[in-house]
Motif scaffolding. Structure first.
Motif, mmCIF file in Angstrom:
data_model
loop_
_atom_site.group_PDB
_atom_site.id
_atom_site.type_symbol
_atom_site.label_atom_id
_atom_site.label_comp_id
_atom_site.label_asym_id
_atom_site.label_seq_id
_atom_site.Cartn_x
_atom_site.Cartn_y
_atom_site.Cartn_z
ATOM 1 N N ILE A 97 43.683 35.332 -43.471
ATOM 2 C CA ILE A 97 42.732 35.316 -44.589
ATOM 3 C C ILE A 97 42.145 33.910 -44.728
ATOM 4 O O ILE A 97 42.880 32.929 -44.847
ATOM 5 C CB ILE A 97 43.424 35.741 -45.894
ATOM 6 C CG1 ILE A 97 43.861 37.201 -45.773
ATOM 7 C CG2 ILE A 97 42.505 35.539 -47.092
ATOM 8 C CD1 ILE A 97 44.754 37.660 -46.884
ATOM 9 N N ASP A 98 40.821 33.829 -44.706
ATOM 10 C CA ASP A 98 40.133 32.543 -44.788
ATOM 11 C C ASP A 98 39.003 32.671 -45.812
ATOM 12 O O ASP A 98 38.049 33.428 -45.606
ATOM 13 C CB ASP A 98 39.576 32.160 -43.417
ATOM 14 C CG ASP A 98 38.991 30.755 -43.396
ATOM 15 O OD1 ASP A 98 38.864 30.143 -44.483
ATOM 16 O OD2 ASP A 98 38.647 30.282 -42.298
ATOM 17 N N PHE A 99 39.114 31.928 -46.908
ATOM 18 C CA PHE A 99 38.087 31.976 -47.951
ATOM 19 C C PHE A 99 36.896 31.056 -47.639
ATOM 20 O O PHE A 99 35.935 30.996 -48.412
ATOM 21 C CB PHE A 99 38.690 31.587 -49.307
ATOM 22 C CG PHE A 99 39.644 32.617 -49.852
ATOM 23 C CD1 PHE A 99 39.165 33.762 -50.475
ATOM 24 C CD2 PHE A 99 41.012 32.444 -49.743
ATOM 25 C CE1 PHE A 99 40.037 34.717 -50.988
ATOM 26 C CE2 PHE A 99 41.896 33.389 -50.250
ATOM 27 C CZ PHE A 99 41.409 34.534 -50.872
ATOM 28 N N GLY A 100 36.977 30.358 -46.532
ATOM 29 C CA GLY A 100 35.853 29.528 -46.124
ATOM 30 C C GLY A 100 35.791 28.191 -46.848
ATOM 31 O O GLY A 100 36.774 27.726 -47.439
ATOM 32 N N LYS A 101 34.601 27.569 -46.825
ATOM 33 C CA LYS A 101 34.369 26.271 -47.454
ATOM 34 C C LYS A 101 33.496 26.460 -48.698
ATOM 35 O O LYS A 101 32.466 27.135 -48.645
ATOM 36 C CB LYS A 101 33.667 25.326 -46.486
ATOM 37 C CG LYS A 101 34.473 25.028 -45.223
ATOM 38 C CD LYS A 101 33.697 24.117 -44.282
ATOM 39 C CE LYS A 101 34.490 23.829 -43.014
ATOM 40 N NZ LYS A 101 33.739 22.947 -42.081
ATOM 41 N N VAL A 102 33.910 25.880 -49.804
ATOM 42 C CA VAL A 102 33.148 25.989 -51.053
ATOM 43 C C VAL A 102 33.107 24.625 -51.740
ATOM 44 O O VAL A 102 33.943 23.751 -51.484
ATOM 45 C CB VAL A 102 33.774 27.035 -52.003
ATOM 46 C CG1 VAL A 102 33.716 28.427 -51.386
ATOM 47 C CG2 VAL A 102 35.213 26.668 -52.347
ATOM 48 N N LEU A 103 32.127 24.472 -52.643
ATOM 49 C CA LEU A 103 32.004 23.227 -53.401
ATOM 50 C C LEU A 103 32.756 23.296 -54.718
ATOM 51 O O LEU A 103 33.217 22.269 -55.238
ATOM 52 C CB LEU A 103 30.525 22.923 -53.661
ATOM 53 C CG LEU A 103 29.683 22.640 -52.408
ATOM 54 C CD1 LEU A 103 28.217 22.459 -52.801
ATOM 55 C CD2 LEU A 103 30.206 21.396 -51.695
#
Length: 328
Positions: free
Chosen positions: A211-217
């Motif tokens: 599970i990878d929620f990715g990159k966010v600010l």
């Protein structure tokens, strides 16, 4: 020159006249390994192969020069038929429930030719002879037959066995190219080997997608992601899957799961359904249950969500979750 030619011809003639006299057939004892296919799952997708080694210890008396020059012994094997009613072309291992597993016996480890019931077949054998006294020798050798259990068989758990009576015939064989197993002077030995397989229900589990929620600010709004498991359980075998609470749970499971970066944390949760309503845990009320094996691998999705929350300091936040598949 003529004075030496006549005695030489006489010697040759004498040897040719002596050749037809043959030695006594050997006396042999045999040991036969079992055909143990081991234990596992007969619903697998590959053949299960085994070999059976037949060991011979022989002695032979009354040897003449002819036997010493051509010391080969031919050995042939034949196995008894199964009880009437068995399906043609297969032999069977039987379990306590009356269910059976198919298998076959072959004339050699290459498994090209099935050893049919009551059919005498020559088996290659390599002998090492030792001359004890003039006219007497002993030797030992081995030969092999083979077994194969085909894949994709569905039966209950348990031990499956068969006793296979075997007749080993043997005789002195000066002409190795002769494939005929019928010899009026042959001797025979009766042996029985046991074929067996222990079937134990099984499941396999693997993680096919993390599970990878990715990159966010920031975490001003909820995030969603999805992972996947792959389960492969025997047909009709019930199983459940428990999802651990990770390495960073606070106060047990009540507050959910957390990814961490040092002392900083991000709350997240794992679910069984795409609506993300049914939390996936390891207790009696939140584990994945009611599943049955199909005999083939299936993909099971893992649904994940990071709820809206205060944004922590930048960094990579992770957690490790133990997944447990249980079956019986």
């Amino acid at each position: 020159m003529k004075r030496f030619l006549l005695p030489l011809m006489g010697l040759v003639a004498l040897l040719l006249l002596a050749a037809p006299a043959s030695a006594a057939n050997p006396n042999c004892t045999f040991t036969v390994d079992g055909m143990n296919f081991g234990k596992g799952d007969p619903a697998r997708d590959r053949n299960l192969d085994m070999t059976v080694t037949i060991s011979a210890d022989c002695s032979q008396d009354g040897l003449d020069i002819f036997s010493l020059l051509m010391p080969s012994i031919k050995m042939c094997v034949a196995i008894s038929p199964e009880p009437a009613g068995s399906d043609t072309g297969w032999r069977h291992l039987s379990g306590s429930t009356g269910d059976t597993l198919r298998y076959n016996v072959y004339t050699a480890p290459d498994r090209k030719t099935v050893l049919k019931a009551n059919e005498k077949v020559a088996v290659p054998v390599v002998f090492q002879w030792e001359l004890l006294t003039l006219g007497r020798r002993k030797g030992a050798g081995t030969m092999q037959i083979a077994g194969r259990m085909p894949p994709r068989q569905s039966v209950p758990d348990g031990l499956y066995t068969a006793n296979v009576p075997m007749t080993i015939s043997y005789f002195e064989n000066p002409f190795e190219a002769d494939k005929d197993c019928n010899n009026p002077s042959e001797r025979r030995a009766q042996k029985t080997f046991k074929a067996a397989f222990l079937y134990v229900s099984s499941c396999q589990l693997s993680i096919t997608s993390d599970i990878d929620f990715g990159k966010v600010l920031d975490l001003d709004q909820a995030l969603q992601a999805q992972g996947a498991l792959r389960a492969n359980c025997d047909k009709e075998l019930p199983y459940t899957i428990r999802m651990g609470w990770g390495n960073n749970t606070e106060s047990g499971t009540a507050n959910g799961r957390f990814m961490s970066n040092g002392k900083e944390k991000v709350k997240y949760e794992l679910f069984q359904d795409s609506q993300r309503m049914l939390v996936w845990g390891d207790g009696p009320n939140d584990l994945l249950k009611g599943k049955k094996g199909t005999g083939i691998p299936i993909s099971i999705p893992i649904y994940a969500r990071v709820p809206k929350q205060a944004t922590p300091p930048p960094g990579t936040y992770t957690d490790n979750v133990v997944v447990t598949l249980e079956y019986n």
